[in-house]
Design an enzyme around this catalytic site. Structure first.
Site, PDB file in Angstrom:
ATOM      1  N   ASP A 179       0.916  -1.127   0.000  1.00 45.03           N
ATOM      2  CA  ASP A 179       0.000   0.000   0.000  1.00 45.03           C
ATOM      3  C   ASP A 179       0.957   1.177   0.000  1.00 45.03           C
ATOM      4  O   ASP A 179       1.591   1.457   1.022  1.00 45.03           O
ATOM      5  CB  ASP A 179      -0.874   0.009   1.263  1.00 45.03           C
ATOM      6  CG  ASP A 179      -1.884   1.131   1.212  1.00 45.03           C
ATOM      7  OD1 ASP A 179      -1.471   2.278   0.952  1.00 45.03           O
ATOM      8  OD2 ASP A 179      -3.086   0.879   1.420  1.00 45.03           O
ATOM      9  N   HIS A 180       1.123   1.832  -1.150  1.00 46.76           N
ATOM     10  CA  HIS A 180       2.254   2.759  -1.231  1.00 46.76           C
ATOM     11  C   HIS A 180       2.115   3.950  -0.276  1.00 46.76           C
ATOM     12  O   HIS A 180       3.077   4.628  -0.004  1.00 46.76           O
ATOM     13  CB  HIS A 180       2.545   3.191  -2.672  1.00 46.76           C
ATOM     14  CG  HIS A 180       1.501   4.061  -3.274  1.00 46.76           C
ATOM     15  ND1 HIS A 180       0.405   3.557  -3.916  1.00 46.76           N
ATOM     16  CD2 HIS A 180       1.370   5.389  -3.311  1.00 46.76           C
ATOM     17  CE1 HIS A 180      -0.354   4.555  -4.319  1.00 46.76           C
ATOM     18  NE2 HIS A 180       0.215   5.680  -3.968  1.00 46.76           N
ATOM     19  N   HIS A 242      -5.902   2.881   1.211  1.00 44.29           N
ATOM     20  CA  HIS A 242      -5.023   3.942   1.714  1.00 44.29           C
ATOM     21  C   HIS A 242      -5.608   4.687   2.910  1.00 44.29           C
ATOM     22  O   HIS A 242      -4.925   4.939   3.903  1.00 44.29           O
ATOM     23  CB  HIS A 242      -4.723   4.957   0.600  1.00 44.29           C
ATOM     24  CG  HIS A 242      -4.251   4.332  -0.669  1.00 44.29           C
ATOM     25  ND1 HIS A 242      -3.292   3.343  -0.696  1.00 44.29           N
ATOM     26  CD2 HIS A 242      -4.607   4.543  -1.964  1.00 44.29           C
ATOM     27  CE1 HIS A 242      -3.070   2.984  -1.958  1.00 44.29           C
ATOM     28  NE2 HIS A 242      -3.864   3.686  -2.739  1.00 44.29           N
TER      29      HIS A 242
END
Ligand code: NAD
Length: 488
Positions: A179-180, A242
């Site tokens: 999950d950047h 996110h």
């Protein structure tokens, strides 16, 4: 860090070109790659090693940012890289890949440590995992790891099905779900900000915090992703993953130790305590929006339903705002307001923590009510921390005014999210990757919202491009006596 083979499925794709290859090059320049590193690019396109090397050079030159703008070492980086043309759906072709991996392991004299990165369409995730198992690629004498990137399913059921399939080949501790947002330096810093600073640690609860606001706003529209985005919407594309991660990271309690397992355990406790929503009640706590026409930087911009590839009748959400509550003793009574949207006034991801002011009344007679103390954590694009306090202004007869104490990170020197995450995965540190439990529980929480949207139980508010989203999103906070702290 162990010597290893890094297999990149989808090596000629957009994500590989824009993020993964530049991140690997940057790590190479900074001497942060493992000492012996065999990099094998895989995709369906017919390419020679030399042609793939040209692709790498182009990607580095076009997409490297910050410190990795040193292109002088690209030629040095290339010799460790090989290419393998393979159709991931064809089990028979994996033998060719296995042979190449083994050949390189011998040539470089490295152990059978293998990392597989799936930078391909999600429909291929399960078939690649299965073929890794069947072809023997996954039967290593060393370790094996899998990196995958969202979307992890389309809803609770499909996420569970995907996970079941992946887990026939990879154990949970071998799966690194990117999950950047968890790779962003200020998100990784949240834990230190809260736990390494006693002044914040003691205040991080419902005694002192009035509300927490988490925003991720973008100025871009649907861009070239119409077919994916129109089925996903902001709720799946941003919120379920996110935004839920930002929620967990900003509200978790002090772990016993700062380890991956303890931090994940604290995050799990939070998501388990988020008060469930009933489908029928979603409309009270969730605002659904879609961008209409408007202006950005003085230029007029079309609305969502005029975008190429979007049906004029689409009711897809490009904006969601949610009010939620964490039912545990620390957060009882503290509302969390979370919103994300496209085509908004500015690009800004940040967390605002609004503190209570128990002594506010002291100043009422002087007709100068102090503003609340705010701790603002800037995540993107401006990374930093700002603390809003009240202070007397001697130039204005001692009038009380807000002042800001600010720290901002030097953007050029800050490593990028993918670099930080790749190093962690190479080192086997899963702290900043999404555990299956977190993914499953956030799908579970979001599921009634998906159903309420599908069944049209929540009004769709059209907001002008270039605005702060639908006016209705202010209602959520006004009901509790608060307002959004806007990034102006
Ligand atoms: P893409 O379509 O640009 O690239 C896909 C890659 O897969 C290409 O290299 C292609 O050659 C390869 N491929 C396709 N069919 C194949 C087959 N049968 N056998 C072998 N290789 C095959 O896609 P992308 O934008 O790079 O996205 C990859 C993944 O990353 C997707 O799951 C996407 O949801 C996710 N993702 C992408 C981004 C982004 O910024 N592009 C951001 C977040 C997540």
């Amino acid at each position: 860090m162990d010597a290893m083979t890094f297999v990149l499925f989808g090596a000629t794709g957009d994500l590989a070109k824009r993020k993964i290859i530049p991140a690997l090059y940057s790590l190479y320049v900074d001497q942060k790659l493992p000492p012996s590193f065999s990099f094998i690019g895989v995709s369906i396109t017919e390419l020679s090693d030399e042609e793939f090397h040209e692709h790498i050079e182009q990607s580095v030159h076009t997409f490297s940012e910050g410190g990795s703008n040193d292109f002088s070492k690209v030629k040095e980086f290339l010799p460790s890289i090989r290419y393998c043309k393979l159709d991931v759906t064809n089990e028979g072709e994996y033998k060719k890949l296995l042979k190449l991996i083994q050949l390189r392991e011998e040539e470089l004299n490295i152990p059978e440590n293998r990392m597989f990165y799936m930078s391909v369409a999600p429909t291929f995730f399960d078939v690649i995992a299965l073929n890794i198992k069947k072809s023997g690629l996954g039967s290593t004498k060393g370790w094996k790891r899998l990196i995958i990137e969202k979307p992890f399913g389309h809803d609770l059921k499909s996420a569970q099905e995907l996970n079941e399939k992946l887990s026939t080949t990879f154990q949970e501790e071998e799966i690194y779900r990117i999950d950047h947002y968890l790779g962003k330096p200020m998100v990784q810093n949240l834990e230190a900000l809260e736990f390494a600073n006693p002044i914040f640690q003691t205040l991080w609860n419902n005694q002192h915090i009035a509300n927490i606001q988490i925003t991720a706003s973008e100025t871009v529209g649907v861009e070239k992703r119409a077919s994916y985005y129109d089925k996903a919407g902001a709720i799946r594309d941003m919120f379920q993953n996110h935004m839920m991660q930002l929620l967990m990271m900003s509200s978790m309690h002090l772990p016993k130790r700062i380890t991956a397992a303890d931090i994940r355990n604290e995050k799990k406790k939070i998501i388990e305590s988020v008060r469930p929503l009933k489908k029928e009640d979603v409309h009270s706590d969730v605002i659904r929006g879609q961008y209409g026409p408007g202006e950005i930087d003085g230029k007029s911009v079309i609305g969502y339903i005029e975008e190429p590839g979007i049906a004029p009748s689409s009711k897809n959400d490009t904006f969601v705002a949610v009010r939620l509550w964490i039912d545990d003793p620390f957060w009882k009574g503290v509302p969390f307001y979370i919103r994300t949207g496209k085509r908004m006034k500015n690009k800004s991801t940040r967390i605002v923590i609004e503190f209570k002011n128990h002594l506010k009344e002291l100043y009422v007679n002087q007709n100068e009510e102090p503003t609340p103390n705010l701790l603002i954590i800037g995540i993107n694009p401006n990374e930093g921390v700002s603390l809003q306090l009240n202070s007397k202004n001697p130039l204005k007869d001692g009038k009380i005014e807000p002042i800001n104490i600010e720290f901002s990170a030097d953007q050029d020197d800050v490593p990028k999210a993918y670099e930080l995450l790749l190093i962690d995965a190479f080192e086997g540190d899963a702290t900043f990757f999404a555990h299956w439990t977190e993914v499953e529980l956030s799908w579970k929480w979001v599921q009634p919202i998906l159903e309420a949207f599908d069944e049209n139980l929540v009004p769709l508010h059209i907001y002008p491009t270039g605005s702060y989203g639908p006016d209705a999103s202010h209602r959520l906070l006004e009901e509790d006596g608060f307002g959004w702290w806007l990034d102006k």
